[in-house]
Design a protein around this motif. Structure first.
Motif, PDB file in Angstrom:
ATOM      1  N   TRP A 531       0.838  -1.210   0.000  1.00  0.00           N
ATOM      2  CA  TRP A 531       0.000   0.000   0.000  1.00  0.00           C
ATOM      3  C   TRP A 531       0.871   1.258   0.000  1.00  0.00           C
ATOM      4  CZ3 TRP A 531      -0.351   3.542   4.184  1.00  0.00           C
ATOM      5  CH2 TRP A 531      -1.365   4.504   4.072  1.00  0.00           C
ATOM      6  N   LEU A 608      -4.672  -3.687  -2.221  1.00  0.00           N
ATOM      7  CA  LEU A 608      -4.813  -2.273  -1.857  1.00  0.00           C
ATOM      8  C   LEU A 608      -4.151  -1.444  -2.954  1.00  0.00           C
ATOM      9  CD1 LEU A 608      -3.828  -2.676   1.904  1.00  0.00           C
ATOM     10  CD2 LEU A 608      -6.125  -2.312   1.010  1.00  0.00           C
ATOM     11  N   GLU A 612      -6.512   4.306  -0.408  1.00  0.00           N
ATOM     12  CA  GLU A 612      -7.171   4.178   0.896  1.00  0.00           C
ATOM     13  C   GLU A 612      -6.544   5.171   1.875  1.00  0.00           C
ATOM     14  OE1 GLU A 612      -7.171   0.401  -1.401  1.00  0.00           O
ATOM     15  OE2 GLU A 612      -5.537   1.618  -0.642  1.00  0.00           O
TER      16      GLU A 612
END
Length: 765
Positions: A531, A608, A612
């Motif tokens: 991520w 991911l 986010e």
């Protein structure tokens, strides 16, 4: 200790809000298999003569899978991952839509022909959602029932309508931007989700769609069925009655009594005239809704009936349940035959041509021969009996030894699962967890990497636990459960940041031996490395928690209950992931968490995409990763007294209380005593780990860095030959130099008051 500006408790609440949890679920090496019981089945028949049929399975592991069925096998062609608890039921609806419901209180809709895209999360239930029903010919209508007596009827077209023209995006756009548990809504619609997607507001979509509520159940609902046209709905549960509704208005039309225990499964014929019910009273009942009465009852099972499936003409019923047995019963003649007996309770059935798929509490799914196209042929094999109409008649017959013999010994086909974990124990080193699965196999997991480090096979769990016992004391920085059939590791702030180790004990090469490593911080870095990389590509390297260049106060203004924050002292904001914290990308774990909006969600760490942010992640997690700050922690220090042994001639070196990190090794205390004896004062060559100094409150002296194992400054070489040999004792027991203060306190001192250590000189032999 470095303090960062206090954010204060701006909400004026006295009790701090419980922080949102971050959980990661460790996946088995073979992600194409379920690892817990199968709660539901949905069969999609191909419209083409030579096309493939598909089976959808929903599991207690929280995922659904799509299986392409060929004559010689089944291939997992997609995993649908977004629910954060057991998947309890699934139905197929129009427009390539699969609808699932879960103990996480949500319904989710998926594009079933995609690679696993969740198209919407529907929140209306306040408790577990246990069952769904769909109308065969009116593919828009789906009903959901759950604990707390809630029944809702959904118009999928209205519930899934695009929020605005601008957001009517393609499937690709839908797969990113979590707005709730994998609520793959297009990014453009995110602005409206937060206000209306919460359970409390009871509107589930941003444009205010609310399903029809069928109100009347006072207790939990476990079973639903609908006729083909969607004009009739039946429900049953712990009230022991079958309720009949008009799903178009949610109004009650009748109540049917007869069962003496919970109703667990219901079927309606295509016209909606006849209804079959299966109950925990072990009976199957046939109801004529036109006459509003029970016309037949069948005593076939010896325990709860949990699953029913009927032939297309409603002439025969297949039934399974807690007695592990699958029966076929002719509804007209009452003739019944035992098709097979399994090792696991039967949870759901799906007829497929001449076979029947059977879902059980095991992670595998079996297809058994069923003569579905011509059920009479099954009875020609002999071994049938007449079903009684009183539940004890069947039970009495089984006691008298007339137990039927199953027609089939082996399934015709099996989709294998992996064994689920049924027992686990966190070991003292707080990095390893011992597990036992349904086959009795015992494994050792390293949870900071999410891998099995030892597979011991079928050995005694208790003996292995004793064998692996280590006398070490490390704070409980995580908790574990195996509800989903695999290990779920829970991190709760601020407790999760309580455990530290020296880098030398983790064998981290190239990092100073006495650097303190925070286990949760490094684990988070390892988990979210993918991520972070995606985020840097998207936003550049100066990324803060809200995706902009940090302004210094961005996070503290949002984290309302954060009273004070501590920057991680010795960690230059390094994004390097050390080997003991590297997670597999081949079988990556999944994250379950939630941020400020949209509710909990679940995704593989490799899925991911970097967008986010605090809407999706807990703020403490982002503060740790992006701003290198940890919440204030308790108990990282240990207070103790250091006195010479009674009767020893050694001079008294210290008067007051000392304080040092919990993880400080006893050999450092030895070095400290030696220095005090050889020199009048300790050298300043005693590590940057905040080694204790006497009498000072907190006992923190800022030392310059240097080796701590008696390797003092070069100028002191001459006296090292005179270095006395020192032993440290606690409770008159000699303490190993490798023990930490925390371990000595936990296993040797064993008292709540401050630790007392004694030292003495050992005569050279």
């Amino acid at each position: 200790m470095h303090r960062v500006g206090s954010a204060g408790n701006t909400s004026n609440s006295v009790r701090p809000r419980k922080e949102k949890r971050l959980t990661y679920v460790l996946n088995d090496t073979d992600d194409t298999k379920h690892c817990a019981g199968i709660n539901c089945l949905a069969l999609l028949k191909s419209a083409l003569p030579d096309g493939l049929d598909y089976l959808f399975t929903g599991s207690r592991d929280g995922t659904l899978k799509r299986w392409a069925l060929a004559d010689d096998g089944a291939t997992c062609s997609a995993t649908f991952e977004s629910h954060v608890d057991w998947v309890n039921d699934a139905v197929l609806a129009g427009g390539n839509t699969l609808v699932s419901c879960s103990s996480d209180t949500t319904l989710k809709t998926w594009n079933y022909s995609s690679d696993g895209t969740c198209t919407r999360t529907l929140r209306q239930h306040s408790d577990y959602v246990t069952c769904l029903a769909a109308a065969e010919k009116n593919s828009n209508i789906v009903a959901s029932g759950g604990l707390g007596g809630e029944v809702f009827i959904w118009d999928l077209e209205a519930a899934l309508a695009p929020i605005s023209k601008s957001s009517d995006a393609s499937e690709d756009d839908c797969s990113n931007g979590i707005s709730g548990p994998g609520n793959s809504l297009p990014i453009t619609s995110l602005r409206t989700i937060g206000s209306s997607n919460s359970i409390s507001l009871h509107t589930n979509q941003s444009h205010g769609y609310v399903p029809i509520a069928a109100k009347g159940h006072k207790e939990s609902v476990y079973a639903l069925a609908m006729n083909d046209s969607g004009t009739l709905l039946v429900s049953g549960g712990t009230e022991k009655v079958v309720r009949v509704w008009d799903p178009r208005s949610g109004s009650k039309s009748m109540k049917l009594r007869g069962h003496t225990d919970n109703i667990r499964t219901l079927l309606l014929d295509s016209t909606g005239r006849f209804c079959l019910s299966g109950s925990s009273d072990s009976m199957i009942r046939l109801w004529d809704l036109g006459q509003q009465r029970c016309v037949h009852s069948y005593a076939v099972h010896t325990d709860s009936v949990w699953a029913l499936a009927s032939t297309p003409t409603f002439s025969h019923v297949y039934s399974g349940g807690r007695d592990l047995s699958l029966y076929l019963t002719d509804l007209a003649t009452r003739e019944s035959i035992l098709l097979c007996t399994k090792e696991h309770p039967i949870l759901q059935l799906a007829l497929h041509d001449d076979g029947i798929w059977v879902a059980t509490t095991d992670s595998s799914v079996h297809r058994w021969p069923a003569e579905g196209l011509n059920p009479q042929r099954a009875f020609q094999r002999g071994g049938s009996f007449l079903a009684g109409n009183l539940s004890f008649s069947r039970a009495r017959a089984s006691l008298e030894g007339s137990t039927p013999v199953p027609v089939y010994k082996e399934p015709s086909f099996t989709i294998p699962g992996t064994p689920g974990i049924v027992q686990h124990e966190i070991l003292n080193n707080r990095r390893h967890v011992l597990t036992k699965d349904t086959t009795g196999s015992v494994k050792l997991w390293e949870i900071t990497r999410g891998v099995v480090v030892n597979d011991y096979g079928e050995v005694s769990f208790e003996k292995k636990k004793e064998e692996l016992f280590e006398m070490v004391s490390i704070p409980a920085w995580f908790t574990v459960d195996s509800r989903l059939g695999s290990l779920s590791v829970h991190l709760d702030a601020p407790q999760c940041f309580s455990a530290e180790m020296y880098s030398v004990d983790l064998n981290i090469i190239g990092k100073p031996e006495d650097d303190k490593v925070n286990l949760a911080r490094e684990t988070l870095k390892g988990l979210l490395a993918h991520w972070l990389t995606k985020r840097k590509h998207r936003f550049g390297s100066q990324v803060s928690a809200n995706g902009v260049v940090p302004s210094g106060k961005d996070i503290s203004t949002r984290s309302l209950t954060l009273s004070r924050v501590e920057a991680d002292g010795n960690a230059e904001n390094d994004s390097v992931v050390y080997p003991p914290f590297e997670f597999s990308t081949v079988s990556p774990p999944s994250i379950i968490t939630e941020g400020s909006q949209g509710g909990p969600w679940r995704k593989k760490i490799t899925d991911l995409n970097g967008t986010e942010d605090e809407k999706d992640f807990p703020w403490w997690c982002l503060d740790c990763l992006l701003n290198n700050r940890l919440p204030p922690r308790e108990n990282t220090k240990c207070s103790f007294y250091l006195h010479p042994c009674e009767g020893s001639a050694v001079q008294i070196l210290t008067q007051g209380k000392l304080s040092a990190p919990r993880i400080l090794r006893i050999h450092k205390v030895v070095n400290y005593v030696i220095e005090k004896m050889v020199l009048d004062k300790p050298t300043d060559g005693l590590n940057s780990d905040g080694t204790f100094a006497p009498g000072l409150p907190g006992g923190q002296l800022q030392h310059s860095a240097g080796g701590g194992d008696g390797s003092f400054r070069p100028g002191l070489k001459s006296w090292q030959k005179l270095k006395p040999s020192i032993e440290i004792l606690c409770n008159n027991q000699v303490v190993s130099p490798d023990m930490s203060l925390a371990t000595v306190r936990a296993y040797i001192w064993k008292k709540p008051e401050d630790l007392v250590l004694n030292y003495r000189v050992v005569q050279n032999r």
